[in-house]
Every structure is written in C-alpha cells, then in structure tokens.
Design a protein around this motif. Structure first.
Motif, mmCIF file in Angstrom:
data_model
loop_
_atom_site.group_PDB
_atom_site.id
_atom_site.type_symbol
_atom_site.label_atom_id
_atom_site.label_comp_id
_atom_site.label_asym_id
_atom_site.label_seq_id
_atom_site.Cartn_x
_atom_site.Cartn_y
_atom_site.Cartn_z
ATOM 1 N N ALA A 147 51.432 36.794 44.371
ATOM 2 C CA ALA A 147 50.903 35.503 44.131
ATOM 3 C C ALA A 147 49.344 35.943 44.083
ATOM 4 N N GLY A 148 48.649 37.240 43.853
ATOM 5 C CA GLY A 148 47.237 37.229 44.236
ATOM 6 C C GLY A 148 46.860 37.015 42.653
ATOM 7 N N SER A 149 45.486 36.398 42.494
ATOM 8 C CA SER A 149 45.017 36.028 41.309
ATOM 9 C C SER A 149 44.919 37.057 40.146
ATOM 10 N N CYS A 150 45.475 36.633 39.114
ATOM 11 C CA CYS A 150 45.167 37.264 37.801
ATOM 12 C C CYS A 150 44.229 36.850 36.981
ATOM 13 N N THR A 151 43.622 35.587 37.398
ATOM 14 C CA THR A 151 42.377 35.314 36.734
ATOM 15 C C THR A 151 41.083 36.067 37.252
ATOM 16 N N LEU A 152 41.222 36.595 38.561
ATOM 17 C CA LEU A 152 40.071 37.358 38.945
ATOM 18 C C LEU A 152 40.118 38.767 38.334
ATOM 19 N N VAL A 153 41.454 39.103 37.935
ATOM 20 C CA VAL A 153 41.495 40.551 37.351
ATOM 21 C C VAL A 153 40.888 40.551 35.849
ATOM 22 N N PHE A 154 41.170 39.277 35.296
ATOM 23 C CA PHE A 154 40.772 38.926 33.997
ATOM 24 C C PHE A 154 39.374 39.060 33.758
ATOM 25 N N GLN A 155 38.623 38.300 34.729
ATOM 26 C CA GLN A 155 37.295 38.224 34.738
ATOM 27 C C GLN A 155 36.565 39.543 35.130
ATOM 28 N N THR A 156 37.062 40.476 35.739
ATOM 29 C CA THR A 156 36.527 41.860 35.953
ATOM 30 C C THR A 156 36.638 42.696 34.784
ATOM 31 N N ILE A 157 37.695 42.507 33.765
ATOM 32 C CA ILE A 157 37.535 43.367 32.694
ATOM 33 C C ILE A 157 36.929 42.633 31.348
ATOM 34 N N TRP A 158 36.671 41.294 31.580
ATOM 35 C CA TRP A 158 36.248 40.478 30.429
ATOM 36 C C TRP A 158 35.033 40.916 29.846
#
Length: 345
Positions: free
Chosen positions: A92-103
């Motif tokens: 359930a860890g945030s995939c939005t934070l993953v996205f903001q890292t590579i965006w």
C-alpha cells in the motif's frame, strides 16, 4: 560524489526522492547517508526502494545500497531515456511518490514517456492522486511540461492495489518559469467522499458535516463512485478552484475517528487556507519548488510564489535543491503568508 546527510532538517524520505530526481536531471552522482534518520523506522522502506529502482531503470544508474532498511545509498545516474515503464510498489506504499521521483527527469528527456504505476494512490503522508491531477499537473503544464494522468483503480492503506497511468511529454525546450503570487478569484469549490467497502452512512455523515461547516449546497457535495473491491478505505477531499491555482485538501478516515471529526478537520484546513494571502497551500508549496527551480536554472530567469505556510518538509527540500542546482532560494514574510523567491545563482 556529492555527499548528503539524510538526517538534516525533517530527516524523511523527501530528501531521498528529491536527490534522486535532481541527480537524474543534472547527471550529478551522490551518496546519501543516515537515510530517514528522523523516522521511527529509519532506512529504505518498500516505497523508497521502489523510488530508487525506478530512478535506476529510467537512467541506467549504478547503485550501491539499494536494499530494504539500508541507511546508506550511492547513486550514479546515466542518461535518462524516454519510453514505456511500469513500477509496482507491491504494497500500500504510495505510488504517487514514486511517480514524483521520476517525473522531473522524464519531462526533461527527449520524447514522450508512458508510465504505469501500482500501489497506494490515496495514502496519509503522501499526495493523493487527485492532488496530482487537479493541483500539481496543471501547474506543470503551465510551466511548459505536458502531462496527462488517468486513474484506473483507487488504492488505500492497508490493501493497496491502486493503479494509474501517466503520459509525460518532453519539455526541455519549452519550460518557462513564472510567478505565482496570487491565487485569483474563487471559481468553484466542492467535496468528494471516497468510501469503498464502508457503510454508505459514513460518506453521508462526512459530507453533511462538511457542507454545514462550509456553507455549501448539496450539489457541491459529491459521493464519488468507487468500486467496493477498491477498499476498505475512506478519504474526504475538498477542492478549491481559483483562477491561477487549484488546491486539494484531504482528510483520511481511520478506526476510532468519527465521520464528523474527519469533516471538521478538513473544514479547518480549508478555512485556514481561505484566511491566508498565500497562493499555494503547505504541500503544494513544498512540491512546486523542484520543477520551478529546474525551469529557473534552464532559462536563467527568476521566479517566485507565495504560500500559506513553510513546513520543515519544504525547508529541507529547498536545501537539497540548492545542493544540486545553482539556484538561490530565499523566503520572506508576505502579510500573513510567505513568499519564496528563486534566482539563478
């Protein structure tokens, strides 16, 4: 090799994510020590490790220390490649934070990228998908970075299982910094209640209480359509649409907290924003700094924005940005708000 102390400032995962993003954008290698030293469980958790692995995949990086609970990481980026990618937090860890890292890195790459992300889409302590879609992405487009987001499935803690897709256009030639010191007139305001696999009375009580506190009409209170197998979960969102910026405020329901308490806290957050002169709320003020700093650096033009609050999270982020970019970030009071000024160093 740039060395960064992960315990500085608020000592959380934002230091890691911003360092990864800026390392890929600048080609500057770094070594991060004492990762998340300010947290009860220090080191790399699963979502942080997914951020590292995602950054490594899109940039062909050499990485040392990419393992669960690691408190030290060495990251040497290669060339960022546009393309199609898929990343799964597997929790359930945030995939939005993953996205903001590579965006940021993908928006500076040559060509269009398509990214599929799985995990938590609506998590406490992370930007919900609706915040990215309504608040953050429109500012990126205005900055000159095309992006389209599509939510396929909600994912709440602890089950996860959320999914969304992002299409990012190359923007290295089109980024242009701009000032955002006024929010402009209020155009629209409304609430959404997400409550899959929970009694319908919870959503009704939250919306009724929020509507009473904000003086909103029934048509401004939306019981969002989510599938029952997307829960259990509960998020109450308040959206304030202004001429120049849209802010999304979120309050999560949890065991032992009444529906009325959830709505009351959300109303307080929105009222606090309404009473301030700042254009950006505390979370957007933090997250807007990095893409704006990249535009300021690339175009060698200053820019500024106002915000309601400068959190320790934001101040730590400013420090990391100034480690990687020759950009000066300073703040000054602006009535009952703050102004953030970015200038090429």
């Amino acid at each position: 090799m740039m060395e960064i102390d992960g315990s500085q400032g608020e000592g959380g995962g934002q230091i890691l994510r911003s360092a990864l993003a800026l390392s890929m954008c600048t080609g500057q290698a770094f070594k991060l020590t004492r990762i998340r030293a300010g947290r009860a469980k220090p080191g790399l958790m699963r979502q942080h490790l997914t951020c590292v692995n995602a950054a490594a995949e899109i940039s062909g990086a050499q990485v040392d220390g990419a393992e669960l609970n690691s408190q030290s990481l060495q990251f040497t980026p290669g060339v960022v490649r546009a393309g199609s990618y898929a990343f799964n937090v597997a929790s359930a860890g945030s995939c939005t934070l993953v996205f903001q890292t590579i965006w940021p890195a993908l928006m500076l790459a040559a060509g269009e990228s398509r990214v599929q992300l799985k995990g938590g889409t609506h998590n406490p302590m992370a930007p919900p998908f609706h915040f990215l879609e309504r608040s953050y992405a429109p500012l990126l487009r205005r900055l000159g970075a095309p992006v389209q987001l599509a939510l396929q499935r909600h994912g709440f803690y602890p089950a996860g299982g959320g999914e969304f897709e992002a299409v990012i256009g190359g923007a290295s030639e089109t980024l242009m910094p701009f000032d955002l010191n006024e929010r402009g007139g209020l155009l629209e305001q409304y609430a959404d209640c997400l409550a899959p696999a929970l009694p319908s009375s919870i959503a009704r009580r939250e919306l009724n209480k929020l509507g009473t506190m904000m003086g909103w009409q029934p048509e401004q209170l939306r019981n969002a359509g989510v599938r029952q197998n997307e829960g259990p979960g509960n998020a109450l969102l308040g959206t304030l649409v202004h001429e120049h910026v849209t802010e999304v405020f979120t309050e999560f329901g949890e065991k032992g907290v009444t529906a009325e308490a959830v709505a009351t806290q959300l109303a307080r957050d929105m009222r606090k924003y309404k009473l301030s002169q700042g254009a950006l709320g505390p979370h957007l003020a933090d997250q807007w700094a990095l893409p704006l700093a990249l535009a300021v650096h690339l175009r060698q033009q200053p820019a500024s924005y106002s915000c309601t609050e400068l959190t320790p999270h934001a101040l730590s982020n400013f420090e990391v940005i100034q480690h990687f970019l020759p950009v000066s970030i300073r703040t000054e009071p602006l009535g009952n708000a703050h102004q953030v000024l970015l200038t090429p160093a």
